[in-house]
Design an enzyme around this catalytic site. Sequence first.
Site, PDB file in Angstrom:
ATOM      1  N   ARG A  54       0.847  -1.205   0.000  1.00 56.80           N
ATOM      2  CA  ARG A  54       0.000   0.000   0.000  1.00 56.80           C
ATOM      3  C   ARG A  54       0.882   1.254   0.000  1.00 56.80           C
ATOM      4  O   ARG A  54       0.553   2.259  -0.629  1.00 56.80           O
ATOM      5  CB  ARG A  54      -0.938   0.010   1.209  1.00 56.80           C
ATOM      6  CG  ARG A  54      -1.867   1.205   1.156  1.00 56.80           C
ATOM      7  CD  ARG A  54      -2.866   1.430   2.288  1.00 56.80           C
ATOM      8  NE  ARG A  54      -2.990   0.450   3.289  1.00 56.80           N
ATOM      9  CZ  ARG A  54      -2.284   0.451   4.436  1.00 56.80           C
ATOM     10  NH1 ARG A  54      -1.383   1.397   4.674  1.00 56.80           N
ATOM     11  NH2 ARG A  54      -2.484  -0.496   5.321  1.00 56.80           N
ATOM     12  N   TYR A 106     -15.314  16.711 -16.231  1.00 60.75           N
ATOM     13  CA  TYR A 106     -15.695  15.293 -16.291  1.00 60.75           C
ATOM     14  C   TYR A 106     -16.849  15.035 -15.314  1.00 60.75           C
ATOM     15  O   TYR A 106     -16.815  15.503 -14.160  1.00 60.75           O
ATOM     16  CB  TYR A 106     -14.463  14.469 -15.931  1.00 60.75           C
ATOM     17  CG  TYR A 106     -14.704  12.991 -15.791  1.00 60.75           C
ATOM     18  CD1 TYR A 106     -15.028  12.216 -16.904  1.00 60.75           C
ATOM     19  CD2 TYR A 106     -14.608  12.354 -14.560  1.00 60.75           C
ATOM     20  CE1 TYR A 106     -15.251  10.862 -16.776  1.00 60.75           C
ATOM     21  CE2 TYR A 106     -14.821  10.996 -14.433  1.00 60.75           C
ATOM     22  CZ  TYR A 106     -15.151  10.258 -15.543  1.00 60.75           C
ATOM     23  OH  TYR A 106     -15.364   8.925 -15.417  1.00 60.75           O
ATOM     24  N   ASP A 178      -6.458  18.969 -14.763  1.00 58.47           N
ATOM     25  CA  ASP A 178      -6.758  17.610 -15.197  1.00 58.47           C
ATOM     26  C   ASP A 178      -6.354  17.534 -16.678  1.00 58.47           C
ATOM     27  O   ASP A 178      -7.009  18.097 -17.547  1.00 58.47           O
ATOM     28  CB  ASP A 178      -8.259  17.342 -15.009  1.00 58.47           C
ATOM     29  CG  ASP A 178      -8.645  15.921 -15.394  1.00 58.47           C
ATOM     30  OD1 ASP A 178      -7.919  15.284 -16.182  1.00 58.47           O
ATOM     31  OD2 ASP A 178      -9.702  15.444 -14.914  1.00 58.47           O
ATOM     32  N   LYS A 203      -7.185   6.324 -19.408  1.00 59.91           N
ATOM     33  CA  LYS A 203      -7.426   6.802 -20.767  1.00 59.91           C
ATOM     34  C   LYS A 203      -6.152   6.694 -21.612  1.00 59.91           C
ATOM     35  O   LYS A 203      -5.639   5.618 -21.772  1.00 59.91           O
ATOM     36  CB  LYS A 203      -7.987   8.227 -20.711  1.00 59.91           C
ATOM     37  CG  LYS A 203      -9.034   8.453 -19.598  1.00 59.91           C
ATOM     38  CD  LYS A 203     -10.320   7.679 -19.796  1.00 59.91           C
ATOM     39  CE  LYS A 203     -11.226   7.632 -18.581  1.00 59.91           C
ATOM     40  NZ  LYS A 203     -11.583   8.902 -17.979  1.00 59.91           N
TER      41      LYS A 203
END
Length: 388
Positions: A54, A106, A178, A203
């Site tokens: 983690r 978005y 972004d 993406k």
Amino acid sequence: MKKTDRDQMDFATRVIHVGGEPDKETGAIMPPIYQTSTYVQSSPGKHKGYEYTRSHNPTRTRLEECIASLENAKHSLVTASGLSAEMLIMHAIPAGSTVICGDDVYGGTYRLFTTVFNSIHNFIFVNTTDIKLLEKTLKEHKAALLWLESPTNPLLKITDITKACAIAKKTKTKVVVDNTFMSPYFQNPLDLGADIVLHSMTKYINGHSDVIGGALMLNDADMYKKLWVLQNSIGPSQSPFDSWLVLRGIKTLAIRMEAHQKNAMKIAAWLEKHPKVERVVYPGLKSHPQHSIAKKQMKGFGGMITFFLKGDIKKCNKFLSTVKLFSLAESLGGVESLIEHPAIMTHASLPKKTREAIGLTDNLIRLSVGIENVEDLINDLEVAFAKV
Ligand SMILES: *Cc1c(COP(=O)(O)O)cnc(C)c1O
């Protein structure tokens, strides 16, 4: 993260070689997938820099080195999704902060801000392409953060990032960009004055529609430390296998982006002349309202096209269910072409009134142009146009 000679090389070389070094132990040319949750210590607290996945994982570290280099950043953090990267930023600012956000972001970002973090922070949505309005809003509110998407999704509005960052500096407002739609290949917001760059690696960066992932790139060491502590404390770290898949996909980012853009440019120009099309929005077209800003701040125009079909939602539905090569699906940035209807699909979380106020009407169709043969793609669209 130490800058190496490799950071000076061309982008097309860095996608392959930064973080892509052969395995020191075995010479394996491909990086191993360190599919492990924990690491053996020789005595309590004595380890080789890795304690628990983690917190850190060598496969993920390689990916972090690569993407930091691609955005010309000193630090980067790889997360389990684009939205979890956004969540980390929201936790990194003091409770009760004001966040000024673009009004055409978005859909998932909008949902995260208006239904989850609205209980902690105050969000103000503005048209960030209007620099005067943005300056006025920044002056009025002591915003901790300015959240920009450029080009926006799905209307491909372009904000002058350099100007926006310069005015945000005056009010000591940090700027997040972004950069998912452009990928680090076509736009580097840190070089334009931004403080943090965010990507949904789902993406273009991964590019093969088989991973969910996010990334943050930044130069500020203290902010990086804060974000890392939050990631470690909350837990949205990417799995070693997914980091490995992204390391695999990212190698072709430069040639993929060139191919996406070449196809998109041809299709956008073709659509613009089509009698059944009301309007086309593509930053590479001279008709795009911010074409000159696009040329100035981007190295290319990307693979996303938005167009308005002449007619109503029924015609749109017919069109969308007739295309074959363009798959009807959410998401974008993969090698295969996708088509979608934002009002019903990706942006359904925006109330209809809000959608219409920003121009996201029911006859709007979004294309994520893939890297197939462009004539085949145009034929596919032509068959669908003939049916409406
Ligand atoms: C997809 C997307 C996100 C969210 O990323 P996930 O990886 O799906 O969590 C954020 N911003 C933009 C512009 C996106 O397209």
